[in-house]
Enzyme design. Sequence first.
Site, mmCIF file in Angstrom:
data_model
loop_
_atom_site.group_PDB
_atom_site.id
_atom_site.type_symbol
_atom_site.label_atom_id
_atom_site.label_comp_id
_atom_site.label_asym_id
_atom_site.label_seq_id
_atom_site.Cartn_x
_atom_site.Cartn_y
_atom_site.Cartn_z
ATOM 1 C CG ASP A 184 -1.845 1.191 1.257
ATOM 2 O OD1 ASP A 184 -2.925 1.078 0.660
ATOM 3 O OD2 ASP A 184 -1.478 2.218 1.862
ATOM 4 C CG ASN A 192 -5.502 10.925 -6.332
ATOM 5 O OD1 ASN A 192 -5.051 11.073 -7.463
ATOM 6 N ND2 ASN A 192 -6.658 10.343 -6.107
ATOM 7 C CG ASP A 201 -5.286 8.206 -12.902
ATOM 8 O OD1 ASP A 201 -5.517 7.701 -11.787
ATOM 9 O OD2 ASP A 201 -6.187 8.557 -13.699
ATOM 10 C CG ASP A 227 -3.183 3.669 -2.203
ATOM 11 O OD1 ASP A 227 -4.085 2.858 -1.889
ATOM 12 O OD2 ASP A 227 -2.696 4.480 -1.408
#
Length: 333
Positions: A184, A192, A201, A227
């Site tokens: 993770d 983000n 992205d 993620d």
Amino acid sequence: MPSPDEILNAKILVVDDCADNIDLMIEILRDAGYMNVSSTMLPEQVCELHRQHCYDLILLDLQMPELNGFQVMKGLKEIEQDGYLPVLALTAQPSFKIAALEAGARDFISKPFDLLEVHKRIHNMLEVRLLYKELAQYSKKQQELALHDPLTGLPNRRLLEDRIATTLQHAARHNRKAAVMYLDLDGFKPINDTHGHATGDEILKQVAQRLVNSSRKEDTVARVGGDEFVIVLAEVANVASAQEPASKLIEVVSEPYKVGELTLNLSTSIGIALFPDHAQDVNQLIHMADLALYDAKRSGKNRHCVAQLPLAPDALDGATPAVGVGAAQQVTV
């Protein structure tokens, strides 16, 4: 539908033991505008030629010495596993027509040739063959989309579970270990939220590429969530041989990311679970790696943790169960 150019550029093979018949058919084809025509007088070469060139149409004489057209079609069926045999049979024997269709030929042309019939049957068969190929390619593309993450191109959870199942079967058969690493990204959400989804992205795509580049060819790298990534180590000797690549991945992921004019940083936390030590089926192995990931996050992030070994049933009597993986082994890089 296939375009006229695609039809005229289709790959055609003419097979006949008579040179005059081959010359005549090639002349007919080239006069009609077909540009990719080859021939052979040796029927035993047909299967190997088809393996190499994947012809869209094979014009096959049925009556040949030593190896006849029916025997050639039998060999071609072993190559065309999808069941579509691109054979147009050539025969002067009326009784062979139905036999050719029963043997797998898609159509037939009678000898002596009627020019209009030859042109029409060849065009129709190529049109169907190329359409069939288009549909097969579309189906394959749809299958790929169903099994891969559209952003990174990595296997998705569905394909991941299949890969893990295969890995575990192989490990069990050879009395070996395998490992699952659950990753993770630390600090991805602020990036983000601050810089937008397009930047996020791009970060995910770069992370995916780094993970693939840092993994062995026999291992699987998959994206299972926003993620979150999972890596399947196909063969490990012990816990240490899973911790070593995990430490390497933490270093690789922590290197700066360039997105346009931005230079961004993040890290990763990793949970590790081994087969058969921590779990013996796909879902439980992923679950144990996920619990170990939770420990890595809770312990300060940017580190990897190994799942704890399950307690024996008699050891649980009178004991207070640990929360999560509690005693997971933690390593900070």
